[in-house]
Design a protein around this motif. Structure first.
Motif, PDB file in Angstrom:
ATOM      1  N   TRP A 101      76.422  29.452  63.544  1.00 40.63           N
ATOM      2  CA  TRP A 101      76.217  29.993  62.212  1.00 40.63           C
ATOM      3  C   TRP A 101      74.919  29.407  61.665  1.00 40.63           C
ATOM      4  CZ3 TRP A 101      75.656  27.948  57.327  1.00 40.63           C
ATOM      5  CH2 TRP A 101      75.808  28.838  56.262  1.00 40.63           C
ATOM      6  N   PRO A 102      74.147  30.161  60.871  1.00 41.42           N
ATOM      7  CA  PRO A 102      74.416  31.506  60.352  1.00 41.42           C
ATOM      8  C   PRO A 102      73.895  32.643  61.222  1.00 41.42           C
ATOM      9  CG  PRO A 102      72.511  30.594  59.250  1.00 41.42           C
ATOM     10  CD  PRO A 102      72.991  29.526  60.194  1.00 41.42           C
ATOM     11  N   GLY A 122      76.188  24.860  73.506  1.00 37.73           N
ATOM     12  CA  GLY A 122      77.269  24.645  72.555  1.00 37.73           C
ATOM     13  C   GLY A 122      76.857  24.441  71.124  1.00 37.73           C
ATOM     14  N   SER A 123      75.554  24.311  70.857  1.00 40.46           N
ATOM     15  CA  SER A 123      75.112  24.072  69.484  1.00 40.46           C
ATOM     16  C   SER A 123      73.617  24.335  69.391  1.00 40.46           C
ATOM     17  CB  SER A 123      75.406  22.620  69.070  1.00 40.46           C
ATOM     18  OG  SER A 123      74.548  21.743  69.778  1.00 40.46           O
ATOM     19  N   ASN A 147      71.053  17.751  60.562  1.00 37.81           N
ATOM     20  CA  ASN A 147      70.584  16.830  61.589  1.00 37.81           C
ATOM     21  C   ASN A 147      70.915  17.452  62.940  1.00 37.81           C
ATOM     22  OD1 ASN A 147      70.716  14.705  63.622  1.00 37.81           O
ATOM     23  ND2 ASN A 147      70.475  13.261  61.930  1.00 37.81           N
ATOM     24  N   ILE A 148      69.927  17.607  63.788  1.00 40.07           N
ATOM     25  CA  ILE A 148      70.149  18.339  65.035  1.00 40.07           C
ATOM     26  C   ILE A 148      71.155  17.635  65.943  1.00 40.07           C
ATOM     27  CG2 ILE A 148      68.340  17.308  66.499  1.00 40.07           C
ATOM     28  CD1 ILE A 148      67.608  20.332  67.138  1.00 40.07           C
ATOM     29  N   ASN A 149      71.296  16.320  65.781  1.00 40.12           N
ATOM     30  CA  ASN A 149      72.268  15.577  66.584  1.00 40.12           C
ATOM     31  C   ASN A 149      73.690  15.700  66.043  1.00 40.12           C
ATOM     32  OD1 ASN A 149      70.350  14.493  68.471  1.00 40.12           O
ATOM     33  ND2 ASN A 149      69.635  13.154  66.822  1.00 40.12           N
ATOM     34  N   GLN A 150      73.841  16.326  64.882  1.00 41.92           N
ATOM     35  CA  GLN A 150      75.162  16.569  64.312  1.00 41.92           C
ATOM     36  C   GLN A 150      75.444  18.072  64.192  1.00 41.92           C
ATOM     37  OE1 GLN A 150      76.021  14.194  60.775  1.00 41.92           O
ATOM     38  NE2 GLN A 150      74.514  12.665  61.397  1.00 41.92           N
ATOM     39  N   ALA A 151      74.772  18.866  65.042  1.00 43.34           N
ATOM     40  CA  ALA A 151      74.883  20.323  64.950  1.00 43.34           C
ATOM     41  C   ALA A 151      76.279  20.833  65.285  1.00 43.34           C
ATOM     42  CB  ALA A 151      73.849  20.984  65.865  1.00 43.34           C
TER      43      ALA A 151
END
Length: 360
Positions: A16-17, A274-275, A336-340
């Protein structure tokens, strides 16, 4: 005869989005001009012709599958009325294949993976097919780990029991392990006998149906009814089957319990996408580690970011590191890209608020 069974029913909430409930990630062209579903079909086309692809998807996405794969026979699409995880999905496909070809072999693939080395991948698929057809064997493809990853399940294989099939090693599986914590993941990496569980499988349709009969009798009972119904009204029979089936994964329901399970290690540039972090990893980057997929973007003193936009607005990042910025017509995501992976929590929050449903 070998068929591909492509699972394309996910919602893609972590994307998303850009990924929405009307058009989730498997129907998006995240890499290049073709969508992830189209790339999955094309990837195996040298080995499995398009008319031998079975697509299992949510009922609401059947028209999207037909639009993106217009030459696919209509009865090769299974439209799930409700999600029931992978065991019913695979059981339904196996029943349909037995009707089409009693000796069918199934190559089960998710629709949303990225694979860089297609030739190497096809070599492993061919070895997996040979192993599956050599007996009542269940074969999975494991990915050689490159880091202590906590986001994947693991497959432990027997290093002392190795066979060579068409140039590729095949090992007996000892255990399937759920996603570990970081300390356990480091242990797995150091041990050298663990692979990431890719969710890709190869077996004869008759073999997996026998295993389902043994380990999942409730689903087997519904499969027998489904087989009879397929001769009359395929979609009606599928609807009844899914509504009567429990929700369970093929890993938990069969693979962890069966005796004749084998794994082929694979290294072919695999990513389960996955993200947004995974997209950043796979995209071409500038010298500062930024990957930009936007018409107009200005980055100053910015490092290791991912930027996506469909508009003509200028996207400017100043002094920002390790961020994902995704703009669509209806929404803007900044994380934060590490918490996507946490993007799915945003989607869950939107689902709980009826006033925000239009943004899903």
């Amino acid at each position: 005869m070998v068929y591909a069974v492509i699972m394309a029913g996910g919602k893609g909430t972590r994307f998303w989005p850009k990924s929405t409930e009307d058009k989730p990630k498997q129907f998006l062209n995240l890499f290049g001009e073709k969508t992830m579903l189209q790339n999955t079909v094309e990837r195996v086309s040298k080995y499995i012709p398009r008319e031998r692809n079975i697509i299992v998807t949510n009922q609401q996405y059947v028209s999207l599958v037909q639009e993106q794969l217009p030459d696919l026979p209509e009865d090769n699409i299974i439209g799930e009325p409700v999600g029931r995880n992978t065991a019913p999905c695979i059981a339904a496909a196996a029943a349909l294949l037995e009707k089409k070809s009693p000796d069918a072999t199934m190559v089960v693939l998710p629709a949303d993976h990225f694979i860089q080395d297609r030739e190497r991948f096809l070599s492993i698929l061919q070895s997996a097919t040979s192993q599956a057809e050599a007996g009542e064997n269940l074969v999975t493809i494991g990915i050689r780990p490159t880091r202590p990853e906590t986001g994947y399940g693991y497959i432990q294989f027997d290093k002392d029991k190795q066979e060579g099939v068409e140039g590729n090693p095949v090992h007996k599986v000892k255990n399937f392990t759920e996603k570990p914590d970081i300390d356990k993941a480091r242990e797995f990496l150091d041990a050298g006998e663990y692979l990431w569980n890719s969710g890709m499988f190869v077996w004869k349709a008759s073999t997996i149906l026998k295993q389902i009969e043994q380990h999942l009798p409730d689903i087997h009972k519904e499969v027998e009814q489904l087989k009879e119904g397929l001769n009359d009204d395929q979609q009606s029979a599928i609807n009844t089957f899914y509504h009567n089936c429990p929700s369970i994964s093929i890993d938990y329901g069969v693979m962890e319990k069966a005796d004749t399970v084998y794994v082929i290690p694979g290294s072919f540039g695999w990513n389960d996408v996955g993200s947004w972090n995974a997209v950043h990893e796979l995209e071409e980057k500038d010298r500062n580690g930024n990957a930009v997929n936007a018409n107009l973007a200005l980055l100053h003193n910015a490092h290791d970011n991912y930027v996506f936009s469909e508009s003509d607005r200028v996207i400017a990042l100043v002094g920002i590191e390790q961020a994902a910025v995704v703009e669509t017509e209806k929404a803007i995501l900044v994380c934060n890209i590490n918490q996507a992976q946490g993007v799915k929590d945003v989607v869950n929050a939107l689902r709980k608020n009826k006033d925000l449903e239009d943004y899903l």
